[in-house]
Design a protein around this motif. Structure first.
Motif, short mmCIF file in Angstrom:
data_model
loop_
_atom_site.label_atom_id
_atom_site.label_comp_id
_atom_site.label_asym_id
_atom_site.label_seq_id
_atom_site.Cartn_x
_atom_site.Cartn_y
_atom_site.Cartn_z
N ARG A 193 -26.97 -24.56 1.23
CA ARG A 193 -26.35 -23.70 0.22
C ARG A 193 -24.86 -23.99 0.22
O ARG A 193 -24.08 -23.26 0.83
N PRO A 194 -24.45 -25.05 -0.45
CA PRO A 194 -23.04 -25.43 -0.41
C PRO A 194 -22.12 -24.37 -1.00
O PRO A 194 -22.52 -23.59 -1.88
N GLN A 195 -20.90 -24.37 -0.50
CA GLN A 195 -19.84 -23.58 -1.12
C GLN A 195 -18.92 -24.61 -1.80
O GLN A 195 -19.31 -25.23 -2.76
N GLN A 196 -17.72 -24.82 -1.29
CA GLN A 196 -16.92 -25.92 -1.80
C GLN A 196 -17.54 -27.26 -1.40
O GLN A 196 -17.58 -28.19 -2.19
N TYR A 197 -18.02 -27.29 -0.15
CA TYR A 197 -18.60 -28.52 0.40
C TYR A 197 -19.95 -28.19 1.02
O TYR A 197 -20.37 -27.03 1.04
N ALA B 192 -22.10 -38.33 -0.54
CA ALA B 192 -21.52 -38.79 -1.80
C ALA B 192 -21.72 -40.28 -1.98
O ALA B 192 -21.93 -40.77 -3.10
N THR B 193 -21.66 -41.03 -0.89
CA THR B 193 -21.88 -42.48 -0.97
C THR B 193 -23.36 -42.81 -1.10
O THR B 193 -23.77 -43.53 -2.03
N ALA B 194 -24.18 -42.30 -0.21
CA ALA B 194 -25.60 -42.67 -0.19
C ALA B 194 -26.33 -42.22 -1.45
O ALA B 194 -27.28 -42.88 -1.90
N LEU C 254 -26.71 -29.66 -4.91
CA LEU C 254 -25.72 -30.48 -4.23
C LEU C 254 -24.82 -31.23 -5.21
O LEU C 254 -23.86 -31.89 -4.79
N ALA C 255 -25.12 -31.14 -6.50
CA ALA C 255 -24.43 -31.95 -7.50
C ALA C 255 -22.94 -31.65 -7.55
O ALA C 255 -22.12 -32.57 -7.60
N ASP C 256 -22.57 -30.38 -7.58
CA ASP C 256 -21.15 -30.04 -7.69
C ASP C 256 -20.36 -30.56 -6.50
O ASP C 256 -19.21 -31.00 -6.66
N THR C 257 -20.97 -30.53 -5.33
CA THR C 257 -20.25 -30.99 -4.13
C THR C 257 -19.98 -32.49 -4.19
O THR C 257 -18.86 -32.93 -3.93
N VAL C 258 -20.99 -33.28 -4.53
CA VAL C 258 -20.75 -34.73 -4.55
C VAL C 258 -19.78 -35.10 -5.66
O VAL C 258 -18.97 -36.02 -5.51
#
Length: 217
Positions: A151-155, A169-171, A188-192
């Motif tokens: 459950r990401p927040q900023q990251y 973000a790389t993989a 997870l989209a917003d974080t990457v």
């Protein structure tokens, strides 16, 4: 500090999150380009660094060489705690950090050894496309599992960028591509995307894993 770090890697490869971490830590490093998938000559050049003839590898100022991307990233984060690139040992987020770092490495990254060259395990050429498709299904399924449990927040682990964010973000840009990643793990989209657009990494991305037209596939 002695001699700088030496990164043995290639553009778009697993060395990129290591290069990103070193940039954020702000320590000097030298890059030696090795692309073992370009043929035996390139692969053989790596043998003295990593007998598996794989990138990434990181030579420390002491002369010791680290291999395995997750191990390198965890070591860097722990060696430079001031950069805040990993939860500290006593942090309640530490178990999740270790879990997902090794999950990306073992459940996802390891599959590219086959996907990049199915002939390593499948002798019949006409079966290679099917093997790759099944591997990419597996990778998408692993991203889905990760997305369902984080459950990401900023990251990914909260308000602090960590080497896990750099790793994912790389993989997630490798096959089967970001579009499928977004579909499998929309949470997870917003974080990457935040990592993609981090101004501190803009030069690194442009030089080492550029966002060329159609990159999301």
């Amino acid at each position: 500090m002695g001699e700088p770090f030496v990164v043995y890697g290639a553009s778009g490869s697993g060395s990129v999150p290591i290069e990103a971490a070193l940039s954020l830590i702000d320590v000097p490093y030298r890059l030696e380009e090795h692309a073992p998938w370009e043929g035996d000559r390139q692969a053989d050049r790596l043998a003295r660094i990593n007998p598996l003839r794989q990138v990434p590898a990181l030579a420390l100022p002491t002369g010791e060489v680290l291999t395995e991307s997750a191990a390198i990233l965890i070591w860097l984060a722990d060696a430079y705690p001031g950069a805040r690139l990993a939860p500290a040992l006593a942090d309640v987020r530490r178990p999740a950090f270790l879990r997902w770092m090794t999950f990306v490495s073992s459940a996802i990254y390891a599959l590219y050894w086959i996907a990049d060259n199915p002939a390593r395990v499948v002798g019949t050429a006409e079966d290679h496309a099917g093997v790759k498709a099944r591997l990419f299904d597996r990778i998408a399924g692993c991203w889905e599992q990760m997305g369902a449990q984080l459950r990401p927040q900023q990251y990914l682990l909260g308000d602090d960028l960590s080497v896990l964010d750099l790793y994912v973000a790389t993989a997630s840009r490798w096959s089967p591509g970001r579009r499928r990643f977004y579909g499998a793990a929309p949470g997870l989209a917003d974080t990457v995307r935040r990592i993609d657009t981090d101004p501190r990494l803009a030069t690194l991305w442009a030089e080492r894993f550029p966002f060329i037209e159609g990159w999301e596939r």
